[in-house]
Design a protein around this motif. Structure first.
Motif, PDB file in Angstrom:
ATOM      1  N   TRP A   1      -4.169   7.637  -4.830  1.00 20.42           N
ATOM      2  CA  TRP A   1      -3.904   6.964  -3.963  1.00 20.42           C
ATOM      3  C   TRP A   1      -2.446   7.459  -3.008  1.00 20.42           C
ATOM      4  O   TRP A   1      -2.465   7.137  -1.747  1.00 20.42           O
ATOM      5  CB  TRP A   1      -3.418   5.472  -4.282  1.00 20.42           C
ATOM      6  CG  TRP A   1      -3.183   4.284  -3.124  1.00 20.42           C
ATOM      7  CD1 TRP A   1      -1.903   3.907  -2.857  1.00 20.42           C
ATOM      8  CD2 TRP A   1      -4.151   3.982  -2.213  1.00 20.42           C
ATOM      9  NE1 TRP A   1      -2.050   2.863  -1.905  1.00 20.42           N
ATOM     10  CE2 TRP A   1      -3.435   3.066  -1.323  1.00 20.42           C
ATOM     11  CE3 TRP A   1      -5.400   4.094  -1.811  1.00 20.42           C
ATOM     12  CZ2 TRP A   1      -3.954   2.230  -0.453  1.00 20.42           C
ATOM     13  CZ3 TRP A   1      -5.992   3.474  -0.819  1.00 20.42           C
ATOM     14  CH2 TRP A   1      -5.502   2.655  -0.109  1.00 20.42           C
TER      15      TRP A   1
ATOM     16  N   LEU B   1     -10.373  -0.968   1.490  1.00 16.73           N
ATOM     17  CA  LEU B   1      -9.534  -1.658   2.043  1.00 16.73           C
ATOM     18  C   LEU B   1      -9.150  -1.421   3.352  1.00 16.73           C
ATOM     19  O   LEU B   1      -9.270  -0.049   3.743  1.00 16.73           O
ATOM     20  CB  LEU B   1      -8.383  -2.153   1.248  1.00 16.73           C
ATOM     21  CG  LEU B   1      -8.757  -2.504  -0.593  1.00 16.73           C
ATOM     22  CD1 LEU B   1      -7.361  -2.759  -1.148  1.00 16.73           C
ATOM     23  CD2 LEU B   1      -9.279  -3.906  -0.293  1.00 16.73           C
ATOM     24  N   GLY B   2      -8.554  -2.458   4.369  1.00 21.27           N
ATOM     25  CA  GLY B   2      -8.413  -1.932   5.487  1.00 21.27           C
ATOM     26  C   GLY B   2      -6.965  -1.186   5.385  1.00 21.27           C
ATOM     27  O   GLY B   2      -6.826  -0.163   6.196  1.00 21.27           O
ATOM     28  N   SER B   3      -6.066  -1.165   4.325  1.00 21.10           N
ATOM     29  CA  SER B   3      -4.930  -0.485   4.200  1.00 21.10           C
ATOM     30  C   SER B   3      -5.201   1.066   4.069  1.00 21.10           C
ATOM     31  O   SER B   3      -4.285   1.684   4.077  1.00 21.10           O
ATOM     32  CB  SER B   3      -4.254  -0.914   2.902  1.00 21.10           C
ATOM     33  OG  SER B   3      -4.807  -0.831   1.650  1.00 21.10           O
TER      34      SER B   3
ATOM     35  N   PHE C   1     -12.212   1.805  -5.258  1.00 19.28           N
ATOM     36  CA  PHE C   1     -12.380   0.407  -4.271  1.00 19.28           C
ATOM     37  C   PHE C   1     -11.148   0.502  -3.295  1.00 19.28           C
ATOM     38  O   PHE C   1     -11.102  -0.244  -2.075  1.00 19.28           O
ATOM     39  CB  PHE C   1     -12.320  -0.857  -5.163  1.00 19.28           C
ATOM     40  CG  PHE C   1     -10.768  -0.855  -5.989  1.00 19.28           C
ATOM     41  CD1 PHE C   1      -9.958  -1.859  -5.117  1.00 19.28           C
ATOM     42  CD2 PHE C   1     -10.691  -0.768  -7.209  1.00 19.28           C
ATOM     43  CE1 PHE C   1      -8.583  -2.270  -5.669  1.00 19.28           C
ATOM     44  CE2 PHE C   1      -9.535  -0.888  -7.845  1.00 19.28           C
ATOM     45  CZ  PHE C   1      -8.519  -1.840  -7.147  1.00 19.28           C
ATOM     46  N   PRO C   2      -9.843   0.896  -3.662  1.00 21.88           N
ATOM     47  CA  PRO C   2      -8.899   0.930  -2.652  1.00 21.88           C
ATOM     48  C   PRO C   2      -9.204   1.504  -1.428  1.00 21.88           C
ATOM     49  O   PRO C   2      -8.569   1.089  -0.202  1.00 21.88           O
ATOM     50  CB  PRO C   2      -7.607   1.823  -3.113  1.00 21.88           C
ATOM     51  CG  PRO C   2      -7.679   1.535  -4.578  1.00 21.88           C
ATOM     52  CD  PRO C   2      -9.276   1.753  -4.737  1.00 21.88           C
TER      53      PRO C   2
ATOM     54  N   ARG D   1      -5.900   6.484 -10.611  1.00 25.22           N
ATOM     55  CA  ARG D   1      -6.179   5.821  -9.208  1.00 25.22           C
ATOM     56  C   ARG D   1      -4.874   5.747  -8.513  1.00 25.22           C
ATOM     57  O   ARG D   1      -5.013   6.099  -7.291  1.00 25.22           O
ATOM     58  CB  ARG D   1      -6.617   4.386  -9.690  1.00 25.22           C
ATOM     59  CG  ARG D   1      -6.640   3.565  -8.557  1.00 25.22           C
ATOM     60  CD  ARG D   1      -7.436   2.085  -8.845  1.00 25.22           C
ATOM     61  NE  ARG D   1      -6.548   1.502 -10.001  1.00 25.22           N
ATOM     62  CZ  ARG D   1      -7.138   0.897 -11.090  1.00 25.22           C
ATOM     63  NH1 ARG D   1      -8.559   0.498 -10.891  1.00 25.22           N
ATOM     64  NH2 ARG D   1      -6.371   0.413 -11.790  1.00 25.22           N
ATOM     65  N   ALA D   2      -3.632   5.500  -9.106  1.00 23.19           N
ATOM     66  CA  ALA D   2      -2.236   5.298  -8.386  1.00 23.19           C
ATOM     67  C   ALA D   2      -2.305   6.762  -7.890  1.00 23.19           C
ATOM     68  O   ALA D   2      -1.543   6.936  -6.770  1.00 23.19           O
ATOM     69  CB  ALA D   2      -1.239   5.024  -9.362  1.00 23.19           C
TER      70      ALA D   2
ATOM     71  N   SER E   1       0.802  -1.452   0.054  1.00 27.63           N
ATOM     72  CA  SER E   1       0.015   0.085   0.002  1.00 27.63           C
ATOM     73  C   SER E   1       1.025   1.294  -0.095  1.00 27.63           C
ATOM     74  O   SER E   1       0.501   2.396  -0.425  1.00 27.63           O
ATOM     75  CB  SER E   1      -0.731   0.033   1.215  1.00 27.63           C
ATOM     76  OG  SER E   1      -0.162   0.285   2.388  1.00 27.63           O
TER      77      SER E   1
ATOM     78  N   ASN F   1     -13.879   1.805  -9.987  1.00 27.74           N
ATOM     79  CA  ASN F   1     -12.420   1.397 -10.138  1.00 27.74           C
ATOM     80  C   ASN F   1     -11.558   2.249  -9.707  1.00 27.74           C
ATOM     81  O   ASN F   1     -10.332   1.908  -9.161  1.00 27.74           O
ATOM     82  CB  ASN F   1     -12.289   1.274 -11.625  1.00 27.74           C
ATOM     83  CG  ASN F   1     -12.119  -0.317 -12.054  1.00 27.74           C
ATOM     84  OD1 ASN F   1     -11.497  -1.205 -12.227  1.00 27.74           O
ATOM     85  ND2 ASN F   1     -13.671  -0.476 -12.642  1.00 27.74           N
TER      86      ASN F   1
END
Lengths: 219, 260
Positions: free
Chosen positions: A155, A105-107, A101-102, A151-152, A79, A98
């Motif tokens: 993040w 996540l728990g991360s 979705f990250p 997306r990247a 992550s 898309n």
């Protein structure tokens, strides 16, 4: 300049048991865009996957921001050291799903999906006209690569490992996406390692590395 | 059961005419399934004949060890069959299907025979063997469908799993959707069967009981018990095989082991 990431020693063989590289240690400077070059089939993608913790690698030391990360911390490592995959896959669902979705996540920790920034980035990479509820599976190859890049960037991982992120993009779009990657890399606490399809673009970078069977050399 | 019409070897021969007719249709229409049909028909006669002989012996002796041995043999064959039906394979798959079939059969079978039906004595072969046989036969379908779907997902759609991993997904987060989809697939036959029960067709067990002279409402009660049992067995078998296969094929850190 401070070293942000160090990962190695890494070794890999191809499908026929031929050694691609041995005892390679990847180290990335903070606020730096590094381009990784090397012969086709020489293991650049494998190296990126090993650094990201997706491909197997034995007895590897992983350090990020001066802290050593253990084998049992690989999901957290990923992550922070996020791979932009070569074929830009999508999950079933819309463009918005898309992108977001990250954050389910728990991360993600306390991080929340920034809708406004996502819109701005989509605009910058030329996807501003695409409906966010459109199924991502209907996007073209180039559109998927740009979606993956957005997306990247959203993040905000300290390290981005980008495997041919500009594939299928025309000149001006590829240029703009490369600029976004470089801007991201040059921010404090960040770094990007990038494999490029078009080596001419690599000239506008901070550092160039070449992966050969003998090892990783600076160019 | 006094109304039961006894079938003689002549009746079975007459029934054989029907399967021969099916073979003639295949020949006439060049379907090329007549050999398979003939082989399957012979296997049906031989396998069921052997089972009939064994069951008559087991029913007559009524010994718990004999019932237990019969169940173990049935579980082993079911486990083997479940793994051989899948188009893909991995090392240790037979152990996983055996575990899934065995645990499902014993747990669900114990509940239905001992708690729901209340078989006395607990090993009464007349109840235990056919009930557990039905559980095995049906969960075999669910387990093999579920396994096939999961293996396909891990192979064909591995990039989707990796896409979650690169953003820090744990193994359980990355596998949640593939496992869910696989279990859903494994449950399809039993949910379809329950939805169509009594409308499209009378279920096999109920038909058998009615033919044997049981009152229809009693046959219905048994059929409901069986259907609910099969739903539980399919769910448990699918969950077990999906979990076992996923744990074997995906490392604790989420990396797909096929790459190593």
């Amino acid at each position: 300049m401070a070293i942000l990431l160090r990962c190695g020693p890494l070794s890999a063989e191809d499908g026929e048991g031929r050694e691609l590289y041995a005892s390679v240690t990847v180290s990335l400077d903070e606020e730096n865009l590094t381009v990784l070059e090397g012969p086709s089939g020489g293991g650049k993608s494998t190296l990126l996957r090993q650094v990201a913790g997706l491909a197997p690698a034995k007895r590897v030391t992983r350090e990020l921001g001066g802290r050593r990360w253990g084998e049992n911390e690989l999901p957290d490592w990923r992550s922070q050291v996020t791979l932009l995959m070569q074929d830009a896959p999508v999950i079933p669902g819309s463009v918005l799903e898309n992108l977001s979705f990250p954050y389910l996540l728990g991360s993600a920790g306390g991080r929340a999906f920034d809708n406004e920034r996502a819109g701005r980035l989509l605009e910058e990479v030329g996807l501003g006209t695409i409906a966010i509820d459109r199924p991502a599976s209907t996007l073209s190859g180039g559109e998927r690569h740009r979606l993956a890049l957005v997306r990247a960037l959203l993040w905000e991982a300290p390290v981005l490992l980008a495997d041919e992120p500009l594939s299928g993009l025309d000149g001006p779009r590829a240029s703009r996406c490369f600029d976004l990657l470089r801007e991201h890399a040059r921010r404090p606490g960040h770094a990007v390692l990038c494999v490029l399809h078009d080596p001419s673009m690599g000239r506008a970078t901070d550092r160039r590395l070449c992966l050969e069977p003998e090892g990783l050399t600076a160019k | 059961m006094s109304g039961l019409i006894q079938l003689t070897p002549v009746d079975l021969l007459v029934a054989t005419v029907l399967v021969i007719a099916a073979g003639l249709v295949s020949l006439a229409m060049r379907l090329d399934i007549e050999k398979r049909l003939a082989l399957s028909a012979v296997r049906t006669v031989v396998q069921l004949g052997l089972v009939g002989l064994i069951l008559e012996r087991v029913f007559a002796l009524r010994r718990p060890t004999l019932v237990f041995v019969s169940l173990v043999v049935m579980i082993i064959f079911a486990g083997r069959e479940a793994s051989s039906r899948s188009n893909r394979a991995y090392r240790g798959m037979r152990w996983d299907t055996l575990l899934a079939m065995g645990a499902t059969c014993l747990v669900v079978g114990a509940v239905v025979t001992q708690v729901v039906v209340g078989v006395q004595p607990w090993y009464d072969p007349q109840y235990v063997i056919p009930l557990l046989g039905m559980i095995l036969g049906n969960s075999l379908n669910g387990v093999s469908l579920c396994l096939d779907r999961l293996l396909e997902h891990l192979s064909v759609r591995r990039h989707e799993i990796e896409l979650r991993l690169v953003f820090g997904a744990t193994r359980s987060e990355a596998l949640r959707e593939p496992i869910r989809a696989a279990i859903r697939t494994g449950m399809i036959p039993v949910t379809n069967m329950m939805a169509a029960a009594g409308i499209v067709a009378l279920p096999g067990m109920m038909t058998g009981q009615i033919l044997a002279g049981a009152p229809p409402m009693q046959a219905v009660a048994y059929q409901i018990v069986i259907m609910f049992t099969l739903a539980a067995a399919n769910a448990m078998g699918s969950m077990l095989i999906a979990t076992a296969a996923a744990r074997r094929l995906v490392a604790a850190d989420g990396r797909l082991k096929a790459e190593s």
